[in-house]
Design a protein around this motif. Structure first.
Motif, mmCIF file in Angstrom:
data_model
loop_
_atom_site.group_PDB
_atom_site.id
_atom_site.type_symbol
_atom_site.label_atom_id
_atom_site.label_comp_id
_atom_site.label_asym_id
_atom_site.label_seq_id
_atom_site.Cartn_x
_atom_site.Cartn_y
_atom_site.Cartn_z
ATOM 1 N N GLU A 46 0.815 -1.217 0.000
ATOM 2 C CA GLU A 46 0.000 0.000 0.000
ATOM 3 C C GLU A 46 0.854 1.274 0.000
ATOM 4 O O GLU A 46 0.314 2.374 -0.010
ATOM 5 C CB GLU A 46 -0.909 0.011 1.234
ATOM 6 N N ARG A 47 2.170 1.122 0.022
ATOM 7 C CA ARG A 47 3.079 2.259 0.146
ATOM 8 C C ARG A 47 3.634 2.690 -1.211
ATOM 9 O O ARG A 47 4.166 1.876 -1.965
ATOM 10 C CB ARG A 47 4.228 1.884 1.085
ATOM 11 N N TYR A 83 2.963 14.694 -3.395
ATOM 12 C CA TYR A 83 1.545 14.342 -3.434
ATOM 13 C C TYR A 83 0.692 15.520 -2.955
ATOM 14 O O TYR A 83 1.211 16.499 -2.419
ATOM 15 C CB TYR A 83 1.271 13.101 -2.580
ATOM 16 N N ARG A 85 -3.428 16.566 -1.190
ATOM 17 C CA ARG A 85 -4.585 16.101 -0.422
ATOM 18 C C ARG A 85 -5.865 16.507 -1.152
ATOM 19 O O ARG A 85 -5.866 17.476 -1.912
ATOM 20 C CB ARG A 85 -4.560 16.710 0.984
ATOM 21 N N PRO A 106 -0.010 12.064 -7.044
ATOM 22 C CA PRO A 106 -0.873 11.144 -6.295
ATOM 23 C C PRO A 106 -1.692 11.955 -5.284
ATOM 24 O O PRO A 106 -1.240 12.988 -4.788
ATOM 25 C CB PRO A 106 0.109 10.225 -5.567
ATOM 26 N N LEU A 108 -3.441 11.700 -1.651
ATOM 27 C CA LEU A 108 -3.487 10.912 -0.419
ATOM 28 C C LEU A 108 -4.447 11.565 0.565
ATOM 29 O O LEU A 108 -4.419 12.781 0.749
ATOM 30 C CB LEU A 108 -2.100 10.801 0.219
ATOM 31 N N ASP A 109 -5.282 10.747 1.174
ATOM 32 C CA ASP A 109 -6.212 11.209 2.196
ATOM 33 C C ASP A 109 -5.915 10.418 3.472
ATOM 34 O O ASP A 109 -6.112 9.204 3.498
ATOM 35 C CB ASP A 109 -7.658 10.987 1.740
ATOM 36 N N ASP A 110 -5.399 11.095 4.478
ATOM 37 C CA ASP A 110 -4.963 10.442 5.720
ATOM 38 C C ASP A 110 -3.990 9.300 5.439
ATOM 39 O O ASP A 110 -4.098 8.212 6.008
ATOM 40 C CB ASP A 110 -6.162 9.920 6.518
ATOM 41 N N GLY A 111 -3.062 9.539 4.509
ATOM 42 C CA GLY A 111 -2.049 8.552 4.178
ATOM 43 C C GLY A 111 -2.505 7.449 3.240
ATOM 44 O O GLY A 111 -1.717 6.593 2.859
ATOM 45 N N ARG A 112 -3.789 7.465 2.844
ATOM 46 C CA ARG A 112 -4.344 6.429 1.970
ATOM 47 C C ARG A 112 -4.472 6.978 0.548
ATOM 48 O O ARG A 112 -4.993 8.063 0.336
ATOM 49 C CB ARG A 112 -5.723 6.018 2.505
ATOM 50 N N LEU A 113 -3.993 6.223 -0.425
ATOM 51 C CA LEU A 113 -4.064 6.619 -1.827
ATOM 52 C C LEU A 113 -5.521 6.616 -2.298
ATOM 53 O O LEU A 113 -6.211 5.611 -2.178
ATOM 54 C CB LEU A 113 -3.242 5.647 -2.687
#
Length: 146
Positions: A46-47, A83, A85, A106, A108-113
Motif C-alpha cells: 500500500e506504500r 503528493y 490532499r 498522487p 493521499l487522504d490520511d495517508g491512503r491513496l
C-alpha cells in the motif's frame, strides 16, 4: 477554485495503475499504453515508493541505450514523490507542478491513496470553471437572472 476532490469526482474514474519496483520498464510502458496513461505509481503493498513516467522512459532508458526488458522500475523511477490532499485547490496543484516540474500527483487522504491527477485533469477543471463563469456573466449582461 476547484478542489482536488472535485477534480477526482469530475474525472469519473479513480483508477490508479501501479507496479512493483521489481517490474521491468517494458511492463510499465506496456501497461501505460494499454491504459492510455502517462504515468504509473510504483508501490510496495500500500506504500508509494516512486512514480515512473513516459519522460523517465525517454530520458533514463532510451537515451542511455538501456534495455526496457532488463531495466527495473526501481532503477529509473522518481522516488521523491510529491503528493496532494483532496482539500487542496487546483491553483495549489498547478503551482506545485510548475515548481516541481512534474505532471502527475498522487492524491493521499490520511495517508491512503485515493487517486492520481494529471496536469490535463487540472486544466480541464479550470476550463470548466471558466466556462461556467463566462456563462453566468453572459446571463447577467443579457438581463437573464434565472
Amino acid at each position: 477554485m476547484k478542489t482536488v476532490a472535485e477534480i477526482l469526482k469530475a474525472k469519473g474514474s479513480s483508477a490508479v495503475y501501479a507496479l512493483a519496483p521489481s517490474a521491468t520498464v517494458f511492463e510499465a510502458v506496456k501497461l501505460m499504453a494499454e491504459k492510455n496513461v502517462g504515468a504509473l505509481l510504483v508501490m510496495e503493498g500500500e506504500r508509494i515508493v516512486g512514480v515512473v513516467t513516459e519522460r523517465d522512459y525517454a530520458r533514463k532508458v532510451v537515451l542511455l541505450a538501456r534495455s526496457s526488458k532488463d531495466t527495473l522500475l526501481r532503477d529509473v523511477m522518481t522516488s521523491a514523490v510529491i503528493y496532494v490532499r483532496p482539500s487542496q485547490t487546483s491553483e495549489e496543484c498547478m503551482a506545485l507542478m510548475t515548481e516541481s516540474r512534474v505532471r502527475h500527483l498522487p492524491v493521499l487522504d490520511d495517508g491512503r491513496l485515493v487517486g492520481l491527477i494529471s496536469i490535463g485533469d487540472i486544466v480541464k477543471g479550470i476550463i470548466s470553471e471558466q466556462n461556467f463563469i463566462i456563462e453566468q456573466l453572459q446571463h447577467y449582461i443579457s438581463g437573464d437572472r434565472s
